[in-house]
Design a protein around this motif. Structure first.
Motif, short mmCIF file in Angstrom:
data_model
loop_
_atom_site.label_atom_id
_atom_site.label_comp_id
_atom_site.label_asym_id
_atom_site.label_seq_id
_atom_site.Cartn_x
_atom_site.Cartn_y
_atom_site.Cartn_z
N SER A 1 40.04 54.45 -10.28
CA SER A 1 41.38 53.87 -10.44
C SER A 1 42.18 53.90 -9.16
N THR A 2 41.91 54.89 -8.30
CA THR A 2 42.69 55.01 -7.08
C THR A 2 42.30 53.99 -6.02
N VAL A 3 41.22 53.24 -6.25
CA VAL A 3 40.89 52.16 -5.31
C VAL A 3 40.92 50.80 -6.01
N MET A 4 40.56 50.76 -7.30
CA MET A 4 40.57 49.48 -8.01
C MET A 4 41.99 48.96 -8.22
N VAL A 5 42.87 49.82 -8.70
CA VAL A 5 44.24 49.38 -8.97
C VAL A 5 44.96 48.98 -7.68
N PRO A 6 44.94 49.79 -6.61
CA PRO A 6 45.56 49.33 -5.36
C PRO A 6 44.93 48.04 -4.83
N GLY A 7 43.61 47.88 -5.03
CA GLY A 7 42.96 46.65 -4.58
C GLY A 7 43.49 45.42 -5.30
N VAL A 8 43.68 45.54 -6.61
CA VAL A 8 44.23 44.42 -7.39
C VAL A 8 45.69 44.18 -7.00
N MET A 9 46.44 45.26 -6.77
CA MET A 9 47.83 45.11 -6.32
C MET A 9 47.89 44.34 -5.01
N MET A 10 46.99 44.68 -4.10
CA MET A 10 46.97 43.99 -2.81
C MET A 10 46.58 42.52 -2.98
N LEU B 1 53.43 46.64 3.06
CA LEU B 1 53.75 45.91 4.27
C LEU B 1 52.53 45.24 4.88
N SER B 2 51.38 45.93 4.90
CA SER B 2 50.18 45.33 5.48
C SER B 2 49.67 44.18 4.63
N SER B 3 49.81 44.28 3.31
CA SER B 3 49.37 43.19 2.43
C SER B 3 50.27 41.97 2.61
N MET B 4 51.58 42.19 2.70
CA MET B 4 52.49 41.07 2.94
C MET B 4 52.21 40.45 4.30
N GLY B 5 51.95 41.29 5.31
CA GLY B 5 51.65 40.77 6.64
C GLY B 5 50.41 39.90 6.63
N PHE B 6 49.38 40.32 5.89
CA PHE B 6 48.16 39.51 5.84
C PHE B 6 48.41 38.20 5.11
N GLY B 7 49.18 38.24 4.00
CA GLY B 7 49.47 37.01 3.27
C GLY B 7 50.24 36.00 4.10
N ILE B 8 51.23 36.48 4.86
CA ILE B 8 52.00 35.59 5.74
C ILE B 8 51.09 35.04 6.85
N PHE B 9 50.25 35.92 7.40
CA PHE B 9 49.33 35.49 8.46
C PHE B 9 48.35 34.43 7.94
N LEU C 1 36.50 40.30 -1.55
CA LEU C 1 35.53 40.96 -0.69
C LEU C 1 35.96 42.40 -0.35
N SER C 2 37.25 42.66 -0.41
CA SER C 2 37.74 43.99 -0.08
C SER C 2 37.14 45.07 -0.97
N PHE C 3 36.89 44.75 -2.24
CA PHE C 3 36.36 45.76 -3.16
C PHE C 3 34.96 46.22 -2.73
N SER C 4 34.18 45.30 -2.15
CA SER C 4 32.85 45.66 -1.68
C SER C 4 32.91 46.34 -0.31
N MET C 5 33.86 45.92 0.53
CA MET C 5 33.92 46.42 1.90
C MET C 5 34.75 47.69 2.04
N LEU D 1 42.34 46.97 2.56
CA LEU D 1 41.98 47.93 1.51
C LEU D 1 41.07 49.03 2.07
N ARG D 2 40.22 48.69 3.01
CA ARG D 2 39.34 49.70 3.62
C ARG D 2 40.16 50.80 4.29
N HIS D 3 41.18 50.42 5.03
CA HIS D 3 42.00 51.40 5.74
C HIS D 3 42.88 52.19 4.76
N TYR D 4 43.38 51.49 3.75
CA TYR D 4 44.15 52.20 2.72
C TYR D 4 43.27 53.26 2.04
N TYR D 5 42.06 52.88 1.70
CA TYR D 5 41.16 53.80 1.00
C TYR D 5 40.82 55.01 1.88
N MET D 6 40.59 54.78 3.16
CA MET D 6 40.26 55.88 4.06
C MET D 6 41.44 56.82 4.24
#
Length: 379
Positions: free
Chosen positions: A181-190, A271-279, A300-304, A327-332
């Motif tokens: 849950s600590t990676v799936m839920v944040p991944g869906v949020m992102m 902030l990083s998710s919003m930055g990526f969406g704007i980019f 792809l983030s869920f696999s990577m 998501l990779r950096h968030y998870y780490m």
């Protein structure tokens, strides 16, 4: 900001994608794994020996928390057919003469078969079947040695020469809810943040409001972006911090790190998710294309991310590619600072990577302004 707030209230897509769906996802995943580990997974037994010793093994197997013996089969082919029909996940095969060979120390062979189509179920049942196989031979060995006059200490030293003292770091209960849950839920949020960020800018073009939007900011695209996304930021932070309070404060997920680490990681996530969406929109100033890129990158983030399959086990090109996913950096960062409680300095590179995602819109801010002033929306 006031203009954006009116848009958020008027368009129901924002309400569903920023509030309703994230809360539904949060409740779904945390309740799906509420027990921590799957329990009473159905397995079968093919006991051709049918003695008191083998029946005792079957009873012990049925007594495990994870396993539940639901049926006994007369042949391996029948049990295998049951696995293929998804009636059971595994079965234990005890051939005829097993007990006699055990008592005569002739090393009988018993077999267990399990399906890894469901990785979690297959792994857990393999562990139970391996354990019961070891316990069965140990029980007979203990009885034989006891009859020959060995002491309990001698028997224990012979059957288990090395005793394993297991300490599972941070999650001694092996609670899969804590891991998943600590990676799936944040991944869906992102995923939602990616899509809503690109959608919010793209609809300015789609509905012909882009010049009006820039005019309110005196044609300063930076001011326009800040005014547009500040309400988004506040809403997303409220959702993310509610999720973190729920899992750490209500469900009591382990968190060796302090509260400030949790607050910081939530802020960087948004902030990083919003930055990526704007980019993504600035890279491809098209509502359809930018949302497609955001969807692809989020899936792809869920696999990577490295939660399901470790990144260090991937091919070298994929290991390098994994650094391009927020998501990779968030998870780490979560694993290093929150879950294991190490200093934030240990994850400095991942913090820097998320900051880089936050700054990505600076690269395309001029292209976004040009698109708002000159582009014509094409469905």
């Amino acid at each position: 900001m006031l203009r954006e707030l009116r848009i958020l209230v008027k368009n129901p897509i924002y309400g569903f994608c920023m509030v309703v769906f994230p809360i539904a996802v949060m409740m779904f995943f945390t309740s799906l794994l509420e027990e921590g580990l799957p329990e009473s997974l159905p397995i079968g037994v093919v006991d051709l020996d049918n003695t008191s010793t083998t029946r005792s093994m079957v009873r012990r197997l049925d007594g495990f928390q994870t396993s539940q013996v639901v049926d006994c089969y007369s042949s391996v082919a029948e049990a295998r057919h049951a696995i293929q029909q998804n009636k059971i996940y595994a079965f234990l095969y005890i051939p005829k003469g097993t007990t006699d060979k055990l008592l005569a120390s002739r090393q009988p062979k018993i077999s267990y078969y399990y399906s890894n189509a469901s990785v979690v179920a297959g792994s857990l049942l393999m562990k139970d079947l391996k354990t019961i196989s070891t316990l069965g031979s140990a029980a007979v060995g203990q009885a034989t040695m006891s009859a020959r006059g060995f002491t309990s200490g001698q028997i224990q030293a012979f059957l288990q020469p090395i005793r394993v003292d297991l300490h599972q770091v941070a999650n001694p209960w092996s609670n899969y809810n804590v891991y998943l849950s600590t990676v799936m839920v944040p991944g869906v949020m992102m995923l939602f943040i990616f899509l809503i960020s690109a959608y919010s800018i793209g609809t300015e073009l789609k509905f012909g409001r882009s010049k009006e939007w820039l005019a309110l900011a005196n044609n300063h695209i930076f001011d326009a972006l800040v005014g547009k996304f500040l309400p988004h930021l506040l809403i997303w932070l409220a959702i993310i911090y509610s999720y973190e309070y729920y899992i750490f404060g209500v469900l009591h997920f382990p968190h060796e790190g302090g509260v400030w680490q949790i607050i910081l990681i939530g802020l960087l996530q948004v902030l990083s998710s919003m930055g990526f969406g704007i980019f993504a929109f600035g890279l491809m100033p098209s509502l359809r294309m930018s949302m497609s890129v955001c969807s692809l990158w989020a899936v792809l983030s869920f696999s990577m991310a490295g939660s399901a399959f470790p990144v260090m086990g991937m091919d070298a090109p994929l290991q390098s590619l994994s650094w391009l996913f927020p998501l990779r950096h968030y998870y780490m960062i979560y694993q290093i600072t929150v879950f294991n409680g190490f200093p934030m300095l240990e994850a400095w590179f991942h913090f820097a990577a998320l900051v880089a995602f936050i700054l990505l819109p600076w690269i395309v801010v001029g292209k976004i302004k040009n698109a708002m002033l000159t582009y014509v929306y094409i469905p």
